[in-house]
Design a protein around this motif. Structure first.
Motif, PDB file in Angstrom:
ATOM      1  N   UNK A  85       0.839  -1.200   0.000  1.00 64.13           N
ATOM      2  CA  UNK A  85       0.000   0.000   0.000  1.00 64.13           C
ATOM      3  C   UNK A  85       0.874   1.250   0.000  1.00 64.13           C
ATOM      4  N   UNK A  86       1.931   1.248   0.797  1.00 68.68           N
ATOM      5  CA  UNK A  86       2.841   2.393   0.840  1.00 68.68           C
ATOM      6  C   UNK A  86       3.537   2.593  -0.503  1.00 68.68           C
ATOM      7  N   UNK A  87       3.848   1.491  -1.184  1.00 69.56           N
ATOM      8  CA  UNK A  87       4.527   1.583  -2.478  1.00 69.56           C
ATOM      9  C   UNK A  87       3.631   2.287  -3.495  1.00 69.56           C
ATOM     10  N   UNK A  88       2.366   1.903  -3.549  1.00 75.52           N
ATOM     11  CA  UNK A  88       1.443   2.547  -4.494  1.00 75.52           C
ATOM     12  C   UNK A  88       1.198   3.998  -4.100  1.00 75.52           C
ATOM     13  N   UNK A  89       1.046   4.250  -2.815  1.00 67.80           N
ATOM     14  CA  UNK A  89       0.820   5.627  -2.363  1.00 67.80           C
ATOM     15  C   UNK A  89       2.012   6.520  -2.705  1.00 67.80           C
ATOM     16  N   UNK A  90       3.217   5.951  -2.694  1.00 64.06           N
ATOM     17  CA  UNK A  90       4.401   6.724  -3.079  1.00 64.06           C
ATOM     18  C   UNK A  90       4.311   7.128  -4.549  1.00 64.06           C
ATOM     19  N   UNK A  91       3.794   6.243  -5.395  1.00 66.82           N
ATOM     20  CA  UNK A  91       3.624   6.599  -6.805  1.00 66.82           C
ATOM     21  C   UNK A  91       2.558   7.676  -6.968  1.00 66.82           C
ATOM     22  N   UNK A  92       1.487   7.582  -6.195  1.00 63.24           N
ATOM     23  CA  UNK A  92       0.432   8.599  -6.299  1.00 63.24           C
ATOM     24  C   UNK A  92       0.983   9.980  -5.954  1.00 63.24           C
ATOM     25  N   UNK A 123     -13.299  -2.319  -2.801  1.00 61.96           N
ATOM     26  CA  UNK A 123     -13.083  -1.027  -3.451  1.00 61.96           C
ATOM     27  C   UNK A 123     -11.610  -0.656  -3.515  1.00 61.96           C
ATOM     28  N   UNK A 124     -10.764  -1.410  -2.843  1.00 57.69           N
ATOM     29  CA  UNK A 124      -9.318  -1.165  -2.915  1.00 57.69           C
ATOM     30  C   UNK A 124      -8.817  -1.583  -4.293  1.00 57.69           C
ATOM     31  N   UNK A 125      -8.154  -0.690  -5.032  1.00 62.03           N
ATOM     32  CA  UNK A 125      -7.711  -1.036  -6.390  1.00 62.03           C
ATOM     33  C   UNK A 125      -6.465  -1.914  -6.428  1.00 62.03           C
ATOM     34  N   UNK A 126      -5.796  -2.080  -5.288  1.00 59.98           N
ATOM     35  CA  UNK A 126      -4.558  -2.846  -5.247  1.00 59.98           C
ATOM     36  C   UNK A 126      -4.852  -4.340  -5.290  1.00 59.98           C
ATOM     37  N   UNK A 127      -4.158  -5.053  -6.173  1.00 62.01           N
ATOM     38  CA  UNK A 127      -4.305  -6.495  -6.306  1.00 62.01           C
ATOM     39  C   UNK A 127      -3.278  -7.207  -5.421  1.00 62.01           C
ATOM     40  N   UNK A 128      -3.461  -8.498  -5.256  1.00 63.26           N
ATOM     41  CA  UNK A 128      -2.569  -9.281  -4.402  1.00 63.26           C
ATOM     42  C   UNK A 128      -1.139  -9.216  -4.921  1.00 63.26           C
ATOM     43  N   UNK A 142       9.322  -7.910  -6.104  1.00 60.28           N
ATOM     44  CA  UNK A 142       7.903  -7.667  -5.862  1.00 60.28           C
ATOM     45  C   UNK A 142       7.195  -7.283  -7.153  1.00 60.28           C
ATOM     46  N   UNK A 143       6.131  -8.013  -7.486  1.00 56.74           N
ATOM     47  CA  UNK A 143       5.280  -7.678  -8.623  1.00 56.74           C
ATOM     48  C   UNK A 143       3.940  -7.197  -8.092  1.00 56.74           C
ATOM     49  N   UNK A 144       3.587  -5.968  -8.467  1.00 61.65           N
ATOM     50  CA  UNK A 144       2.341  -5.359  -8.013  1.00 61.65           C
ATOM     51  C   UNK A 144       1.437  -5.060  -9.203  1.00 61.65           C
ATOM     52  N   UNK A 145       0.144  -5.091  -8.938  1.00 57.48           N
ATOM     53  CA  UNK A 145      -0.838  -4.653  -9.913  1.00 57.48           C
ATOM     54  C   UNK A 145      -1.917  -3.857  -9.212  1.00 57.48           C
ATOM     55  N   UNK A 146      -2.396  -2.809  -9.838  1.00 60.11           N
ATOM     56  CA  UNK A 146      -3.528  -2.064  -9.283  1.00 60.11           C
ATOM     57  C   UNK A 146      -4.332  -1.451 -10.420  1.00 60.11           C
ATOM     58  N   UNK A 147      -5.625  -1.389 -10.192  1.00 55.59           N
ATOM     59  CA  UNK A 147      -6.548  -0.896 -11.210  1.00 55.59           C
ATOM     60  C   UNK A 147      -6.430   0.611 -11.361  1.00 55.59           C
ATOM     61  N   UNK A 148      -6.560   1.068 -12.597  1.00 57.09           N
ATOM     62  CA  UNK A 148      -6.467   2.490 -12.908  1.00 57.09           C
ATOM     63  C   UNK A 148      -7.863   3.004 -13.234  1.00 57.09           C
ATOM     64  N   UNK A 149      -8.521   3.541 -12.223  1.00 60.21           N
ATOM     65  CA  UNK A 149      -9.880   4.053 -12.382  1.00 60.21           C
ATOM     66  C   UNK A 149      -9.845   5.530 -12.771  1.00 60.21           C
ATOM     67  N   UNK A 150     -10.860   5.985 -13.529  1.00 60.63           N
ATOM     68  CA  UNK A 150     -12.136   5.334 -13.840  1.00 60.63           C
ATOM     69  C   UNK A 150     -12.125   4.481 -15.101  1.00 60.63           C
ATOM     70  N   UNK A 151     -10.982   4.259 -15.735  1.00 62.33           N
ATOM     71  CA  UNK A 151     -10.936   3.462 -16.962  1.00 62.33           C
ATOM     72  C   UNK A 151     -10.848   1.976 -16.670  1.00 62.33           C
ATOM     73  N   UNK A 152     -10.449   1.203 -17.694  1.00 66.22           N
ATOM     74  CA  UNK A 152     -10.377  -0.246 -17.545  1.00 66.22           C
ATOM     75  C   UNK A 152      -8.947  -0.775 -17.612  1.00 66.22           C
TER      76      UNK A 152
END
Length: 246
Positions: A85-92, A123-128, A142-152
């Motif tokens: 979660x911290x890794x994705x938040x750092x990108x945001x 509702x969390x966009x972060x995948x396992x 580490x391989x991460x995936x997360x959804x990019x909303x509002x698109x697909x």
């Protein structure tokens, strides 16, 4: 996988038929028999040998992504102890143009507020997260995936640890059917614009650029107009040395 059972059955029937034929042939004299006429080998034909070679690529393409992740520590140099979660938040934080209120993926930032350490989905966009040695240094990456909303689209990221620092070595966004880890390669499957086909893009570690680089792009026929289904990303049936830190 159930979808492959008919093919395996057909192979088994073929193998039995071949064994039966071999057994029936055991009583012959063993003399050599002709295999029929052999087609003449044809060498490749070079077209337009006088064509002037291009001096630059037709389209710009960034073959590798490498970036130090700021604001995230790696306790004991163990990437498994890093909070995804911290890794994705750092990108945001690092990309307000993409994830800010007017950014293309602004809804992702809103939904990240629903994420908690170790809890994904809803509702969390972060995948396992997945862990496997993709760089060949004997330690898990580490391989991460997360959804990019509002698109697909889905963001795919790979991180490694270098000199006590978390480093992003792959960043790709795409509309995905699935993602697979095969050995030390990462394969993305995307829908094609023609029914019954899909794109498969392979990324592998390049020691020279110290990043995961684009190595193969395939346009494959996958059947009768329906995309084949497989886990995303694919998981090994049992833990292996490549999936555990050493």
């Amino acid at each position: 996988m159930p979808a492959r059972r008919p093919a395996r059955t057909a192979l088994a029937v073929t193998a039995v038929a071949l064994l039966s034929a071999t057994a029936a042939a055991c009583g012959d004299t063993g003399a050599l028999q002709g295999a029929g006429p052999t087609p003449t080998a044809v060498s490749p034909t070079r077209l337009w040998p006088d064509l002037r070679p291009a001096s630059s690529p037709a389209y710009p393409y960034d073959p590798a992504t490498r970036e130090t992740v700021k604001g995230v520590t790696v306790p004991g140099d163990d990437i498994r102890k890093v909070d995804p979660v911290e890794v994705v938040e750092a990108e945001l934080r690092a990309r307000p143009d993409d994830y800010g209120s007017k950014g293309s993926y602004h809804a992702t930032a809103d939904r990240m507020k629903q994420c908690r350490p170790g809890a994904y989905g809803g509702r969390c966009p972060l995948l396992k997260p997945y862990y496997r040695d993709l760089t060949g240094d004997g330690r898990a990456d580490l391989t991460l995936g997360f959804r990019l909303y509002p698109g697909n689209q889905t963001a795919v990221r790979v991180y490694t640890v270098e000199r006590h620092t978390l480093v992003q070595v792959l960043a790709d966004n795409d509309a995905l059917i699935g993602v697979e880890l095969a050995g030390r390669a990462l394969i993305e499957r995307s829908p094609a614009d023609i029914s019954g086909y899909e794109y498969r893009t392979t990324w592998v570690w390049d020691p020279g650029q110290r990043a995961m680089v684009f190595s193969r792009d395939e346009y494959l026929h996958v059947g009768d107009g329906r995309h084949s289904k497989s886990p995303s990303p694919a998981r090994s049936p049992s833990p292996s040395a490549a999936e555990s830190p050493r």
